[in-house]
Write a protein that holds these residues in place. Sequence first.
Motif, PDB file in Angstrom:
ATOM      1  N   VAL A   1      -9.186   7.105   4.060  1.00  0.00           N
ATOM      2  CA  VAL A   1      -8.872   8.435   3.527  1.00  0.00           C
ATOM      3  C   VAL A   1      -7.560   8.884   4.135  1.00  0.00           C
ATOM      4  CG1 VAL A   1      -9.596  10.853   3.441  1.00  0.00           C
ATOM      5  CG2 VAL A   1     -11.300   9.017   3.201  1.00  0.00           C
ATOM      6  N   HIS A   2      -6.623   9.284   3.287  1.00  0.00           N
ATOM      7  CA  HIS A   2      -5.273   9.649   3.731  1.00  0.00           C
ATOM      8  C   HIS A   2      -5.180  11.172   3.828  1.00  0.00           C
ATOM      9  CE1 HIS A   2      -1.061   7.700   3.600  1.00  0.00           C
ATOM     10  NE2 HIS A   2      -0.978   8.828   4.275  1.00  0.00           N
ATOM     11  N   ALA A   3      -4.482  11.660   4.849  1.00  0.00           N
ATOM     12  CA  ALA A   3      -4.290  13.105   5.018  1.00  0.00           C
ATOM     13  C   ALA A   3      -2.808  13.456   4.941  1.00  0.00           C
ATOM     14  CB  ALA A   3      -4.855  13.562   6.361  1.00  0.00           C
TER      15      ALA A   3
ATOM     16  N   TYR B   1      -4.217  21.207   4.312  1.00  0.00           N
ATOM     17  CA  TYR B   1      -4.441  19.783   4.574  1.00  0.00           C
ATOM     18  C   TYR B   1      -5.068  19.173   3.329  1.00  0.00           C
ATOM     19  CZ  TYR B   1      -3.166  20.923   9.263  1.00  0.00           C
ATOM     20  OH  TYR B   1      -2.433  21.348  10.352  1.00  0.00           O
ATOM     21  N   TRP B   2      -4.410  18.161   2.816  1.00  0.00           N
ATOM     22  CA  TRP B   2      -4.856  17.482   1.582  1.00  0.00           C
ATOM     23  C   TRP B   2      -5.422  16.121   1.993  1.00  0.00           C
ATOM     24  CZ3 TRP B   2      -0.795  16.576  -2.906  1.00  0.00           C
ATOM     25  CH2 TRP B   2      -1.384  15.837  -3.938  1.00  0.00           C
ATOM     26  N   PHE B   3      -6.680  15.896   1.674  1.00  0.00           N
ATOM     27  CA  PHE B   3      -7.353  14.623   1.968  1.00  0.00           C
ATOM     28  C   PHE B   3      -7.653  13.927   0.655  1.00  0.00           C
ATOM     29  CE2 PHE B   3      -8.366  17.648   5.250  1.00  0.00           C
ATOM     30  CZ  PHE B   3      -8.206  16.933   6.418  1.00  0.00           C
ATOM     31  N   GLY B   4      -7.421  12.636   0.581  1.00  0.00           N
ATOM     32  CA  GLY B   4      -7.757  11.925  -0.647  1.00  0.00           C
ATOM     33  C   GLY B   4      -7.854  10.428  -0.411  1.00  0.00           C
ATOM     34  N   GLU B   5      -8.249   9.754  -1.483  1.00  0.00           N
ATOM     35  CA  GLU B   5      -8.432   8.294  -1.430  1.00  0.00           C
ATOM     36  C   GLU B   5      -7.075   7.621  -1.332  1.00  0.00           C
ATOM     37  OE1 GLU B   5     -10.258   7.452  -5.236  1.00  0.00           O
ATOM     38  OE2 GLU B   5     -11.530   9.210  -5.023  1.00  0.00           O
TER      39      GLU B   5
ATOM     40  N   GLY C   1       9.452  10.170   1.346  1.00  0.00           N
ATOM     41  CA  GLY C   1       9.912   9.723   0.027  1.00  0.00           C
ATOM     42  C   GLY C   1       8.924   8.818  -0.685  1.00  0.00           C
ATOM     43  N   VAL C   2       7.705   8.746  -0.163  1.00  0.00           N
ATOM     44  CA  VAL C   2       6.677   7.875  -0.741  1.00  0.00           C
ATOM     45  C   VAL C   2       5.723   8.739  -1.573  1.00  0.00           C
ATOM     46  CG1 VAL C   2       4.767   6.308  -0.184  1.00  0.00           C
ATOM     47  CG2 VAL C   2       6.847   6.310   1.220  1.00  0.00           C
ATOM     48  N   HIS C   3       5.371   8.274  -2.756  1.00  0.00           N
ATOM     49  CA  HIS C   3       4.432   9.014  -3.622  1.00  0.00           C
ATOM     50  C   HIS C   3       3.135   9.299  -2.851  1.00  0.00           C
ATOM     51  CE1 HIS C   3       2.340  10.333  -7.173  1.00  0.00           C
ATOM     52  NE2 HIS C   3       1.600   9.243  -7.292  1.00  0.00           N
ATOM     53  N   ILE C   4       2.712  10.541  -2.867  1.00  0.00           N
ATOM     54  CA  ILE C   4       1.504  10.946  -2.131  1.00  0.00           C
ATOM     55  C   ILE C   4       0.319  10.080  -2.563  1.00  0.00           C
ATOM     56  CG2 ILE C   4      -0.158  12.838  -1.866  1.00  0.00           C
ATOM     57  CD1 ILE C   4       2.308  14.757  -2.031  1.00  0.00           C
ATOM     58  N   ASN C   5      -0.421   9.637  -1.563  1.00  0.00           N
ATOM     59  CA  ASN C   5      -1.525   8.707  -1.811  1.00  0.00           C
ATOM     60  C   ASN C   5      -2.825   9.373  -1.364  1.00  0.00           C
ATOM     61  OD1 ASN C   5      -3.087   6.446  -2.223  1.00  0.00           O
ATOM     62  ND2 ASN C   5      -1.633   5.034  -1.254  1.00  0.00           N
ATOM     63  N   ALA C   6      -3.306  10.309  -2.157  1.00  0.00           N
ATOM     64  CA  ALA C   6      -4.500  11.093  -1.785  1.00  0.00           C
ATOM     65  C   ALA C   6      -5.241  11.476  -3.069  1.00  0.00           C
ATOM     66  CB  ALA C   6      -4.104  12.322  -0.991  1.00  0.00           C
TER      67      ALA C   6
ATOM     68  N   ASP D   1       0.818  -1.198   0.000  1.00  0.00           N
ATOM     69  CA  ASP D   1       0.000   0.000   0.000  1.00  0.00           C
ATOM     70  C   ASP D   1       0.857   1.255   0.000  1.00  0.00           C
ATOM     71  OD1 ASP D   1       0.921   0.066   2.518  1.00  0.00           O
ATOM     72  OD2 ASP D   1      -1.031   0.297   3.487  1.00  0.00           O
ATOM     73  N   ARG D   2       2.105   1.098  -0.382  1.00  0.00           N
ATOM     74  CA  ARG D   2       2.973   2.261  -0.531  1.00  0.00           C
ATOM     75  C   ARG D   2       3.674   2.154  -1.864  1.00  0.00           C
ATOM     76  NH1 ARG D   2       5.249   4.133   4.608  1.00  0.00           N
ATOM     77  NH2 ARG D   2       7.318   4.166   3.712  1.00  0.00           N
ATOM     78  N   ILE D   3       3.998   3.246  -2.425  1.00  0.00           N
ATOM     79  CA  ILE D   3       4.772   3.199  -3.646  1.00  0.00           C
ATOM     80  C   ILE D   3       5.912   4.163  -3.436  1.00  0.00           C
ATOM     81  CG2 ILE D   3       3.380   4.901  -4.891  1.00  0.00           C
ATOM     82  CD1 ILE D   3       3.709   2.938  -7.312  1.00  0.00           C
ATOM     83  N   ASP D   4       7.120   3.639  -3.465  1.00  0.00           N
ATOM     84  CA  ASP D   4       8.235   4.531  -3.230  1.00  0.00           C
ATOM     85  C   ASP D   4       8.984   4.755  -4.522  1.00  0.00           C
ATOM     86  OD1 ASP D   4       9.898   2.371  -3.598  1.00  0.00           O
ATOM     87  OD2 ASP D   4      10.126   1.999  -1.457  1.00  0.00           O
ATOM     88  N   ARG D   5       9.964   5.621  -4.452  1.00  0.00           N
ATOM     89  CA  ARG D   5      10.633   6.043  -5.675  1.00  0.00           C
ATOM     90  C   ARG D   5      11.327   4.890  -6.365  1.00  0.00           C
ATOM     91  NH1 ARG D   5      13.600  11.700  -5.626  1.00  0.00           N
ATOM     92  NH2 ARG D   5      13.103  12.137  -3.475  1.00  0.00           N
TER      93      ARG D   5
END
Length: 374
Positions: free
Chosen positions: A85-87, A66-70, A48-53, A3-7
């Motif tokens: 929901v990720h913040a 504050y950025w909220f997203g899926e 360093g993880v691609h934003i997940n929102a 559930d993470r995507i890093d560089r």
Amino acid sequence: MIDRIDRRGLLAAGAASAGLLALPGSGLAAGRGDRFFHPGALWPDDKGVHINAHGGGILRHGDRWYWFGEHKTAGAGGNVAQVGVHAYSSADLYDWRDEGIALAVSDDPASPIARGSIIERPKVLRDPATGRFVMWFHLELKGRGYAAAHAGVAVADRVTGPYRFLRAGRVAPGRWPQNVTDADRAMVDSHLVKDRPGGQMARDMTLFVDAGGTAWHVYASEENRTLQAARLTPDLTGHDGAYWRLLPGGANEAPAIFRARGRYYMIASGLTGWAPNPARSYVADRIEGPWTALGNPVRGTPEQAATTFGGQSTFVLPLPAKDGTERFVFMADIWRPKNAIDGRYVWLPIEWEDDCPVLRWRDRWSLRDMGAGV
Ligand code: GAL
């Protein structure tokens, strides 16, 4: 589950998938501390993880955004809510700190927000009277595809959560829209009429507070054929029962609303699921409408105009006015339905042609270009 995507993972996933959207000459990802936006590129957070929102929205609170997203996960199944929901928060809109999961899915299979439900396009407002934060989102019940078409609500005492799920459902059961016509009532086979007892469908959505302080939930309804705007209660946690149909039969979704030059503007998309399509723009003097079409806001190549730069609108961010000039950032998602976690963000400055908002691609740009250092 990934559930993470890093560089590193993304570099392995390769330039191939990034295609034209790779940053010319600077690798795939924008670097932290770099004072530029890189539309379509990887956007690493403070870890360093691609934003997940994805499908997100932004709330200004105190001296931060504050950025909220899926929160999406890897693979084709990653569009379903496995996490919530990720913040993220930021002082400058370039560098984002991971604030964790604001609204978590439930482990109780009987909960409407059970793991495996669909939670999309979350947006958050603050109730100035109580200081509480209220999140609305599009909710689809687990295992039912997109049939439920519910709006969900959750509240928190702190901006980053944890948000507590309150309820979900259709909009304004038993009620007619305020701008209903006799012809509308007579269309007995329409979604408007058939859904009236149980409430109107609510899918792609945004929240917006108008100049008079009234908060609105604007959502794709009537099987996505017609947007509706439903007024929220003063505490923002419910609908007050009044709602209006916007652009009937216009087949708009992904609405993003902003107020500029004393009028309301909306950028929306057509209905092609995860695939991009031409954006549309509209203007109105009141959220309730009538809304007037201004056409496709994209200026550029035919392909850019036909695909909105590969993206779909999600939000328009107003920047604090400097020297009396209002400035806005258009936010869109490039969906990657086969590997949902790799979805990208396209942020572009809104430009004006006469009184029409327009968008042009930029490989990179900064707030300074807009005269809007923050
Ligand atoms: C899009 C919508 C997205 C998501 C997707 C599912 O049209 O804007 O938020 O619901 O369809 O196919």
